[in-house]
Design a protein around this motif. Structure first.
Motif, short mmCIF file in Angstrom:
data_model
loop_
_atom_site.label_atom_id
_atom_site.label_comp_id
_atom_site.label_asym_id
_atom_site.label_seq_id
_atom_site.Cartn_x
_atom_site.Cartn_y
_atom_site.Cartn_z
N LEU A 70 53.14 34.51 35.15
CA LEU A 70 51.76 34.33 34.45
C LEU A 70 50.58 34.20 35.38
N PHE A 71 50.73 33.51 36.31
CA PHE A 71 49.71 33.30 37.53
C PHE A 71 49.62 34.61 38.41
N MET A 72 50.68 35.17 38.53
CA MET A 72 50.78 36.52 39.22
C MET A 72 49.97 37.68 38.52
N LEU A 73 50.23 37.65 37.01
CA LEU A 73 49.48 38.36 36.35
C LEU A 73 48.18 37.99 36.33
N ALA A 74 47.46 36.71 36.46
CA ALA A 74 46.35 36.53 36.21
C ALA A 74 45.50 36.94 37.61
N LEU A 75 46.47 36.76 38.65
CA LEU A 75 45.66 37.30 39.85
C LEU A 75 45.46 38.98 39.98
N ALA A 76 46.71 39.50 39.44
CA ALA A 76 46.74 41.05 39.24
C ALA A 76 45.32 41.59 38.41
N ALA A 77 45.12 40.66 37.52
CA ALA A 77 44.00 41.01 36.36
C ALA A 77 42.59 40.98 37.02
N VAL A 78 42.67 39.79 38.00
CA VAL A 78 41.33 39.62 38.89
C VAL A 78 41.01 41.04 39.59
N PHE A 79 42.31 41.06 40.51
CA PHE A 79 42.06 42.25 41.62
C PHE A 79 41.91 43.61 40.70
N VAL A 80 42.31 43.80 39.56
CA VAL A 80 42.05 45.11 38.88
C VAL A 80 40.64 45.20 38.48
N LEU A 81 40.09 44.01 38.03
CA LEU A 81 38.53 44.01 37.43
C LEU A 81 37.70 44.11 38.60
N TYR B 184 38.21 45.54 41.60
CA TYR B 184 38.37 47.05 42.22
C TYR B 184 37.71 47.96 41.15
N ALA B 185 37.81 47.80 40.03
CA ALA B 185 37.24 48.54 39.05
C ALA B 185 35.71 48.38 38.89
N SER B 186 35.38 47.22 39.27
CA SER B 186 33.78 47.01 39.36
C SER B 186 33.26 47.54 40.97
N GLU B 187 33.96 47.09 41.95
CA GLU B 187 33.24 47.24 43.08
C GLU B 187 33.98 48.65 44.00
N ARG C 192 30.38 40.36 43.71
CA ARG C 192 31.54 40.55 44.48
C ARG C 192 31.85 38.82 45.21
N GLU C 193 30.74 38.20 45.26
CA GLU C 193 31.21 36.61 45.63
C GLU C 193 31.87 36.06 44.52
N LEU C 194 31.48 36.36 43.34
CA LEU C 194 32.14 35.64 41.96
C LEU C 194 33.31 35.91 41.81
N PHE C 195 33.79 37.42 42.19
CA PHE C 195 35.01 37.88 42.01
C PHE C 195 35.99 37.38 43.18
N TYR C 196 35.44 37.18 44.52
CA TYR C 196 36.08 36.40 45.59
C TYR C 196 36.62 35.04 45.31
N TRP C 197 35.42 34.23 44.62
CA TRP C 197 36.11 32.90 44.33
C TRP C 197 37.16 32.77 43.12
N ALA C 198 37.00 33.70 42.22
CA ALA C 198 37.77 33.89 41.07
C ALA C 198 39.30 34.27 41.75
N THR C 199 39.42 35.17 42.54
CA THR C 199 40.68 35.62 43.21
C THR C 199 41.01 34.30 44.11
N VAL C 200 40.33 33.69 44.74
CA VAL C 200 40.71 32.41 45.65
C VAL C 200 41.34 31.35 44.67
#
Length: 268
Positions: free
Chosen positions: A114-125, A127-130, A143-151
């Motif tokens: 589940l957390f793996m899917l959550a991380l993948a979703a953050v990466f997809v969003l 990359y799609a945005s930036e 991009r900073e917000l995406f960074y911390w969501a990924t962390v």
């Protein structure tokens, strides 16, 4: 001077300003990252024991929000602000994984993917945005917000994965050895030019979490659970002191400040 020129200068200044809030990836970066993961693991368990799960989660959430607010509003990269935020993400990320398992009864075999899917979703969003996932490209607030969501997602995933491997027969020491070997794989593949820099970085970043947590649990937990029995409090304190020492070194040496001018230049 034209309005367009002023606007261009303002945007350039903002880009440089935001980029400077993310440290350079050095040996110290990886050492502190592993230390924060272990400290977050034992600190979360210690607080849950002393305060109870609900107050501990509430306190951890408030501390996380405060540290991220401080990081996001800082005008430049400051070592103690950045690493305080990382520590709070570590503590709360552990709590998030533990809530699913202990509080809701979700097994690690389910929470890990589940957390793996959550991380993948953050990466997809992200990359799609930036169109990039590189930490060297973080020059805007989004991009900073995406960074911390990924962390945050990597910490939750790493916690669940580490607990999963520890409970399927490897134990904490065996898990530590497993992840110590695993974390070398991205570096080797990148050196052989078979894995890109961005993929290698985030792969290693995820693995630091179960590596540090497994070592800290092995040190803190009792002999009946395969540990050294040093205690959650002492291990949390000793790792915290070590983190403070490394961060103090970075604050003085500025060795991890991106594009940092030499002090003799007089630039801040």
């Amino acid at each position: 001077m034209s309005t367009e020129h002023l606007t261009s200068r303002r945007r350039t200044t903002t880009a440089t300003h935001v980029a400077s809030k993310v440290p350079e990836v050095t040996v110290c970066f990886w050492v502190i990252k592993v230390l924060t993961t272990g400290m977050g693991e034992t600190a979360s368990d210690f607080l849950a024991q002393k305060l109870g799960p609900v107050p501990a989660v509430g306190l951890g959430g408030l501390a996380l929000a405060a540290s991220l607010a401080l990081q996001l509003t800082a005008r430049r990269y400051v070592a103690w602000i950045y690493w305080t935020a990382i520590v709070m993400v570590s503590v709360f990320g552990t709590m998030a994984a533990d809530i699913l398992h202990v509080g809701l009864g979700v097994p690690y075999t389910i929470s890990t993917p589940l957390f793996m899917l959550a991380l993948a979703a953050v990466f997809v969003l992200w990359y799609a945005s930036e169109r990039t996932l590189s930490i060297h490209s973080i020059r805007t607030r989004r991009r900073e917000l995406f960074y911390w969501a990924t962390v945050l997602a990597t910490f939750a995933l790493g916690t669940a994965a580490g607990d999963l491997s520890a409970t399927v027969g490897l134990g904490y020491l065996g898990s530590a050895v497993l992840y110590a070997v695993a974390i070398a794989v991205p570096a080797v593949l990148h050196r052989w030019s078979t894995l890109g820099a961005v993929a290698a970085f985030w792969s290693a970043y995820v693995i630091t979490r179960p590596l540090g947590a497994s070592v800290a649990d092995w040190m803190a937990l009792g002999h009946t659970r395969g540990g050294l029995g040093l205690g959650l409090g002492p291990v949390t304190l000793s790792w915290t002191v070590t983190i403070i020492g490394f961060v103090a070194y970075l604050a003085v040496s500025r060795a991890d400040v991106p594009d940092s001018p030499h002090p003799a230049s007089g630039a801040e």
